[in-house]
Design a protein around this motif. Structure first.
Motif, mmCIF file in Angstrom:
data_model
loop_
_atom_site.group_PDB
_atom_site.id
_atom_site.type_symbol
_atom_site.label_atom_id
_atom_site.label_comp_id
_atom_site.label_asym_id
_atom_site.label_seq_id
_atom_site.Cartn_x
_atom_site.Cartn_y
_atom_site.Cartn_z
ATOM 1 N N ALA A 27 0.831 -1.207 0.000
ATOM 2 C CA ALA A 27 0.000 0.000 0.000
ATOM 3 C C ALA A 27 0.865 1.257 0.000
ATOM 4 O O ALA A 27 0.474 2.282 -0.577
ATOM 5 C CB ALA A 27 -0.923 0.004 1.220
ATOM 6 N N ALA A 28 2.040 1.191 0.631
ATOM 7 C CA ALA A 28 2.904 2.372 0.750
ATOM 8 C C ALA A 28 3.317 2.932 -0.609
ATOM 9 O O ALA A 28 3.148 4.134 -0.859
ATOM 10 C CB ALA A 28 4.124 2.044 1.610
ATOM 11 N N PRO A 29 3.875 2.123 -1.538
ATOM 12 C CA PRO A 29 4.255 2.698 -2.836
ATOM 13 C C PRO A 29 3.055 3.200 -3.640
ATOM 14 O O PRO A 29 3.169 4.178 -4.374
ATOM 15 C CB PRO A 29 4.958 1.538 -3.551
ATOM 16 N N ILE A 30 1.908 2.529 -3.486
ATOM 17 C CA ILE A 30 0.696 2.988 -4.177
ATOM 18 C C ILE A 30 0.299 4.366 -3.654
ATOM 19 O O ILE A 30 0.014 5.287 -4.435
ATOM 20 C CB ILE A 30 -0.453 1.981 -3.981
ATOM 21 N N ALA A 31 0.285 4.520 -2.321
ATOM 22 C CA ALA A 31 -0.088 5.798 -1.717
ATOM 23 C C ALA A 31 0.904 6.895 -2.093
ATOM 24 O O ALA A 31 0.506 8.026 -2.419
ATOM 25 C CB ALA A 31 -0.170 5.651 -0.201
ATOM 26 N N LEU A 50 -1.984 9.594 4.099
ATOM 27 C CA LEU A 50 -1.961 8.146 3.894
ATOM 28 C C LEU A 50 -0.562 7.667 3.524
ATOM 29 O O LEU A 50 -0.096 6.640 4.031
ATOM 30 C CB LEU A 50 -2.959 7.765 2.797
ATOM 31 N N ALA A 51 0.110 8.401 2.625
ATOM 32 C CA ALA A 51 1.468 8.019 2.226
ATOM 33 C C ALA A 51 2.401 8.005 3.429
ATOM 34 O O ALA A 51 3.172 7.063 3.628
ATOM 35 C CB ALA A 51 1.983 8.985 1.153
ATOM 36 N N ALA A 52 2.317 9.039 4.254
ATOM 37 C CA ALA A 52 3.181 9.109 5.446
ATOM 38 C C ALA A 52 2.882 7.968 6.406
ATOM 39 O O ALA A 52 3.799 7.312 6.927
ATOM 40 C CB ALA A 52 2.986 10.458 6.145
ATOM 41 N N ALA A 53 1.599 7.690 6.630
ATOM 42 C CA ALA A 53 1.211 6.640 7.579
ATOM 43 C C ALA A 53 1.668 5.265 7.114
ATOM 44 O O ALA A 53 2.213 4.482 7.906
ATOM 45 C CB ALA A 53 -0.300 6.652 7.784
ATOM 46 N N THR A 54 1.460 4.945 5.845
ATOM 47 C CA THR A 54 1.821 3.609 5.354
ATOM 48 C C THR A 54 3.335 3.409 5.313
ATOM 49 O O THR A 54 3.812 2.292 5.547
ATOM 50 C CB THR A 54 1.219 3.356 3.965
ATOM 51 N N VAL A 55 4.088 4.460 5.035
ATOM 52 C CA VAL A 55 5.555 4.343 5.067
ATOM 53 C C VAL A 55 6.023 4.070 6.499
ATOM 54 O O VAL A 55 6.871 3.200 6.740
ATOM 55 C CB VAL A 55 6.216 5.620 4.511
ATOM 56 N N GLY A 97 -4.844 -0.305 0.481
ATOM 57 C CA GLY A 97 -4.459 1.076 0.208
ATOM 58 C C GLY A 97 -5.632 1.920 -0.265
ATOM 59 O O GLY A 97 -5.825 3.050 0.188
ATOM 60 N N LEU A 98 -6.440 1.369 -1.176
ATOM 61 C CA LEU A 98 -7.595 2.113 -1.684
ATOM 62 C C LEU A 98 -8.648 2.292 -0.587
ATOM 63 O O LEU A 98 -9.291 3.343 -0.496
ATOM 64 C CB LEU A 98 -8.200 1.384 -2.887
ATOM 65 N N GLY A 99 -8.828 1.250 0.237
ATOM 66 C CA GLY A 99 -9.760 1.373 1.359
ATOM 67 C C GLY A 99 -9.312 2.447 2.334
ATOM 68 O O GLY A 99 -10.117 3.264 2.792
ATOM 69 N N SER A 100 -8.012 2.460 2.653
ATOM 70 C CA SER A 100 -7.480 3.470 3.565
ATOM 71 C C SER A 100 -7.628 4.871 2.984
ATOM 72 O O SER A 100 -7.888 5.834 3.723
ATOM 73 C CB SER A 100 -6.002 3.191 3.862
ATOM 74 N N TRP A 142 -11.009 6.042 3.871
ATOM 75 C CA TRP A 142 -11.094 6.484 5.268
ATOM 76 C C TRP A 142 -10.443 7.852 5.446
ATOM 77 O O TRP A 142 -11.001 8.750 6.102
ATOM 78 C CB TRP A 142 -10.404 5.484 6.192
ATOM 79 N N PHE A 143 -9.247 8.037 4.884
ATOM 80 C CA PHE A 143 -8.526 9.296 5.054
ATOM 81 C C PHE A 143 -9.278 10.451 4.402
ATOM 82 O O PHE A 143 -9.316 11.560 4.952
ATOM 83 C CB PHE A 143 -7.115 9.183 4.464
ATOM 84 N N ALA A 144 -9.849 10.210 3.224
ATOM 85 C CA ALA A 144 -10.619 11.259 2.559
ATOM 86 C C ALA A 144 -11.831 11.645 3.399
ATOM 87 O O ALA A 144 -12.165 12.833 3.532
ATOM 88 C CB ALA A 144 -11.054 10.796 1.172
#
Length: 297
Positions: A43-47, A192-197, A233-236, A239-241
């Motif tokens: 999910a991290a690289p996708i975000a 989301l990118a920061a959280a998944t990394v 990743g898409l689900g998260s 949520w973030f949006a």
């Protein structure tokens, strides 16, 4: 219908799919930690890719997040990991059903955290909808076995997991608010990118220490684990949006519709029969969802 409602419903549906895929991963030779890690790893690289693309398309200047953003996003990331492990640990306990029921106190706890930490209070109407949905979720939770103790380690794990899931939601809501005045979707993508990394790095360090070789097994099964990362990743992102647009308490209350999706999938895919109590629980959750959508949507 408001955007936050659509994002929340989409997130709940995608999370249901992701849980079904992760369940299959357990049968593919991966541990609980490995199955959880796969979600963050892919999910991290996708975000990060989506966030970079959004910055290019909008022409927005990359923000310089302050300490508040990093504090909130790190809080959300760590609490989500620990809450997930606590929930999994419940299944190793004999009276896990009691604990799982207590994790559903998340919706009530997140409303309290939202008021204390972000100053976002819930209206009396909102509380009524939250409590209605919470009651429905409790009905959907399996009854404990005869003689099961309500108090004890399962209850402790459950309440703590619920509190941590609630703090995670508040952390993510706070992180998106800290990036204002950027557009809401860009704020969601960056958070989301920061959280998944952060979660990928922490989980990788944990697996190297506690489960040597598990990272290699996750990578070797990339065709299956990558799909978990994509749906997660898409689900998260949903949520973030939603957190970027609405009080986290309302988002998580509406998100309880996920348990309805799960039961319907169980009945339609695995042909499992729904009992009367489960039908009553579904009805209450749906009533709560309709009330929130009509009152806030």
């Amino acid at each position: 219908m408001s955007l936050w409602v659509l994002f929340t419903l989409a997130a709940a549906a995608l999370q249901t799919v992701r849980f079904m895929l992760q369940k299959q991963l357990r049968g593919a030779g991966l541990s609980t930690g490995g199955a959880t890690f796969s979600r963050f790893l892919f999910a991290a690289p996708i975000a990060c890719g989506l966030a970079a693309t959004a910055l290019l398309l909008t022409g927005a200047r990359p923000p310089e997040p302050g300490p508040g953003f990093w504090a909130y996003v790190t809080l959300g990331a760590i609490c989500q990991i620990v809450a997930t492990f606590l929930t999994v640990a419940l299944f190793a306990l004999r009276n896990f059903a009691v604990g799982v029921a207590f994790t559903k106190t998340e919706t009530v706890q997140v409303a309290a955290f939202s008021a204390l930490m972000l100053g976002e209070r819930v209206s009396p109407f909102g509380w009524a909808a939250i409590v209605t949905g919470f009651t429905g979720v409790l009905l959907l939770s399996k009854a404990p076995v005869a003689g099961a103790r309500v108090l004890g380690r399962p209850a402790l794990y459950g309440v703590l997991a619920g509190a941590l899931f609630g703090l995670s939601a508040i952390g993510y809501r706070g992180a998106t608010l800290a990036l204002q005045p950027l557009p809401f979707l860009l704020r969601a993508l960056l958070a989301l990118a920061a959280a998944t990394v952060i979660q990928t790095m922490l989980m990788a360090a944990w697996l190297r220490w506690r489960e040597p070789g598990e990272i290699g097994r996750v990578l070797a099964r990339w065709r299956r684990t990558a799909l978990v990362g994509l749906t997660g990743g898409l689900g998260s992102l949903g949520w973030f949006a939603a957190f970027a647009l609405q009080n986290a308490a309302y988002v998580r209350a509406l998100g309880q519709v996920e348990i309805v999706f799960t039961l319907l999938a169980s009945a339609l895919v695995f042909h499992e029969r729904l009992h009367l109590r489960e039908a009553a629980g579904i009805a209450l959750v749906i009533l709560s969802v309709v009330a929130i959508v009509m009152g806030l949507g």
